[in-house]
Write a protein that holds these residues in place. Structure first.
Motif, PDB file in Angstrom:
ATOM      1  N   UNK A  80       0.799  -1.225   0.000  1.00  0.00           N
ATOM      2  CA  UNK A  80       0.000   0.000   0.000  1.00  0.00           C
ATOM      3  C   UNK A  80       0.835   1.280   0.000  1.00  0.00           C
ATOM      4  N   UNK A  81       1.928   1.385   0.782  1.00  0.00           N
ATOM      5  CA  UNK A  81       2.693   2.632   0.750  1.00  0.00           C
ATOM      6  C   UNK A  81       3.334   2.939  -0.595  1.00  0.00           C
ATOM      7  N   UNK A  99      -5.237   0.231   8.864  1.00  0.00           N
ATOM      8  CA  UNK A  99      -5.335   0.488   7.431  1.00  0.00           C
ATOM      9  C   UNK A  99      -4.083   1.108   6.817  1.00  0.00           C
ATOM     10  N   UNK A 100      -3.183   1.633   7.640  1.00  0.00           N
ATOM     11  CA  UNK A 100      -2.110   2.444   7.089  1.00  0.00           C
ATOM     12  C   UNK A 100      -0.755   2.170   7.733  1.00  0.00           C
ATOM     13  N   UNK A 101       0.258   2.519   6.958  1.00  0.00           N
ATOM     14  CA  UNK A 101       1.619   2.685   7.474  1.00  0.00           C
ATOM     15  C   UNK A 101       1.751   4.171   7.795  1.00  0.00           C
ATOM     16  N   UNK A 150       0.793   5.827   4.405  1.00  0.00           N
ATOM     17  CA  UNK A 150       1.171   5.081   3.202  1.00  0.00           C
ATOM     18  C   UNK A 150       1.958   5.946   2.227  1.00  0.00           C
ATOM     19  N   UNK A 151       2.867   6.755   2.776  1.00  0.00           N
ATOM     20  CA  UNK A 151       3.745   7.557   1.941  1.00  0.00           C
ATOM     21  C   UNK A 151       3.140   8.849   1.428  1.00  0.00           C
ATOM     22  N   UNK A 173      -5.492   6.038   0.070  1.00  0.00           N
ATOM     23  CA  UNK A 173      -4.497   6.474  -0.895  1.00  0.00           C
ATOM     24  C   UNK A 173      -4.922   7.825  -1.445  1.00  0.00           C
ATOM     25  N   UNK A 174      -5.008   7.949  -2.786  1.00  0.00           N
ATOM     26  CA  UNK A 174      -5.502   9.197  -3.379  1.00  0.00           C
ATOM     27  C   UNK A 174      -6.942   9.064  -3.847  1.00  0.00           C
TER      28      UNK A 174
END
Length: 504
Positions: A50-51, A240-242, A260-261, A376-377
């Protein structure tokens, strides 16, 4: 784990049923554990990627497709090889090699993503395909060993198939509901690798003792050590996220929440009125134009992140009450612990899906609804449809305003479809965006007209360089785009490629 029955190598005729294999319980344990492990690897692979690839439908489809390919390939090859080689020689290596690959996966993927990004898809596919195929081969191998009589073929095959399916279910549920919420993904995979190598050692010890086990153990240990120094690790792994919180070197109180970056929120711990991201300044500008200065509002926020805008409303409009639906409890915890959200700030947070949160709100209970939820986006598709917007309109009062942040690039197919969706529900819709195509933009919707001149002046005053498009110009810009519905909302497919460093 159920006890593993000892078995020994017994010579058999080439065309006779094999004997001396694992007992019923040992066979069931082997099939159950290997099938569960395949699904653990599949789900955790989504978290690892995901990231770098985004948590999109395409990423999920790729991971699922590779996992299914691994299951099919492993089942076919495992059965074929088991007919040509003594299957008792295959079990230990299948478990041990898969365990070694699984343990190395976090370090390999993160290092590849940072230093050899063009190879990421290939390496990611191999880290799913190789252990998935080796583990899927266990079922036909064990089935071959358990077929002591042709008269019980259906019973053996059916039983082990059912056990394998049950293992896959348990692996899925255990990972999604328990492991991911309590352990980092690297810890899950390293732990799984240890279990698989331990299972390999036990199988081989029961059979004849195997000198390869120490070597595979060293590989697992190396994987764990490599993970600690591999690039791209998270400060915190949420459901759900990093997640990372990055300090702004230019402002003592500045903090950026990175998920996620991607930069999701910027918060100044000392000054909640400071708004760094352009889209948040634009959101503040249109809110100021829509409602009298300083007037307290009753607001609802779909998505929370670092709660930049709810803090801003609380500071600039005393008495404002903001209710936030944020699906990720880990993000809420980070916001409270690291981003300085004090109790009693007029902000209430519910850990829930935004669509479900909308349903809980009373009709006509909100002056302002803000859509700022992202995976994400991509805005989660179920928050983009006519049905969702109808619910937004229901909770707004007669003078209420809906403001949605979204990201799109290129031909802006998603933005145009979302604008078309809003025109199906609201009397007045406007696009607020940069003079160049692409990036963040806002869609405004209301049943009363917004003072466009005041809104443009407010945008200019906040230095956004954004313009407003509405009326016939907006209809022309939409250019026949189809409204999104619960039955058809291909949000991920409508989005153009993006550069993560330029978004938000």
């Amino acid at each position: 784990m159920a006890p593993v029955t000892r078995w020994s190598a017994s010579p058999v005729a080439e065309d006779a049923p094999r004997t001396g294999g694992p007992g019923p319980r040992a066979a069931a344990v082997l099939v159950f554990m290997s099938s569960a492990a395949v699904l653990v690897v599949e789900i955790v692979a989504l978290r690892l990627l995901a990231p770098y690839l985004g948590l999109t439908l395409e990423t999920s489809t790729m991971v699922i497709g590779v996992a299914l390919t691994a299951i099919a390939l492993g089942s076919w090859m495992g059965g074929r090889i088991a007919d040509q080689v003594d299957p008792r020689r295959l079990l230990g290596p299948s478990l041990g090699l898969s365990g070694a690959v699984v343990a190395l996966t976090p370090a390999v993927l993160r290092t590849t993503a940072e230093w050899a990004a063009p190879l990421l898809l290939l390496i990611a596919s191999l880290t799913i395909l190789v252990p998935g195929a080796l583990l899927s081969a266990v079922t036909p191998i064990v089935t071959k060993l358990r077929l002591t009589s042709l008269a019980e073929t259906g019973t053996v095959v059916g039983r082990l198939s059912g056990v394998g399916t049950l293992g896959a279910i348990v692996g899925t549920v255990l990972t999604g509901f328990v492991l991911v919420s309590r352990l980092p993904v690297s810890g899950i995979l390293i732990g799984l690798g240890i279990l698989l190598v331990a299972g390999s050692a036990l199988v081989e010890w029961r059979r004849r003792g195997w000198s390869g086990t120490p070597a595979l153990t060293l590989v697992v240990v190396a994987g764990g050590l490599a993970t600690t120094v591999a690039p791209g690790a998270c400060d915190t792994e949420t459901r759900y996220h990093c997640a990372q919180v990055v300090t702004d070197p230019d402002r003592d109180g500045g903090r950026t929440l990175v998920l996620d970056g991607l930069r999701h929120s910027y918060v100044d711990l000392d000054d909640p009125t400071y708004l760094k991201f352009t889209y948040v300044r634009a959101l503040a500008a249109v809110t100021d134009a829509a409602f009298p200065e300083g007037e307290a509002l009753t607001a609802y926020h779909l998505g929370g992140g670092g709660l930049t805008f709810p803090r801003h409303l609380a500071a600039t409009r005393p008495g404002t009450r903001s209710l936030v639906s944020e699906i990720d409890s880990g993000v809420v915890r980070i916001t409270r612990d690291q981003l300085g959200l004090a109790p009693g700030a007029g902000i209430d947070i519910r850990t829930e899906d935004g669509r479900l949160g909308l349903r809980r709100l009373d009709t006509g209970s909100r002056d302002l609804v803000v859509g700022d939820a992202f995976g994400g986006v991509s805005v989660p598709w179920h928050l983009t449809t006519v049905e969702a917007m109808t619910d937004v309109r229901r909770v707004l009062d007669e003078d209420g305003l809906y403001a949605a942040n979204l990201i799109d690039h290129g031909e802006l197919a998603f933005a145009r479809a979302e604008a078309a969706t809003l025109t199906e529900v609201f009397e007045h819709v406007a696009l607020v965006g940069p003079r160049t195509d692409g990036g963040n933009m806002l869609l405004l919707a209301s049943d009363r007209p917004v003072d466009l001149r005041a809104a443009q002046e407010a945008l200019d005053a906040r230095g956004t360089d954004w313009t407003i498009t509405t009326g016939d110009a907006l209809i022309s810009w939409i250019a026949g785009a189809r409204p999104l519905t619960d039955d058809h909302a291909p949000v991920d497919q409508l989005l153009e490629p993006y550069s993560p460093q330029n978004s938000r």
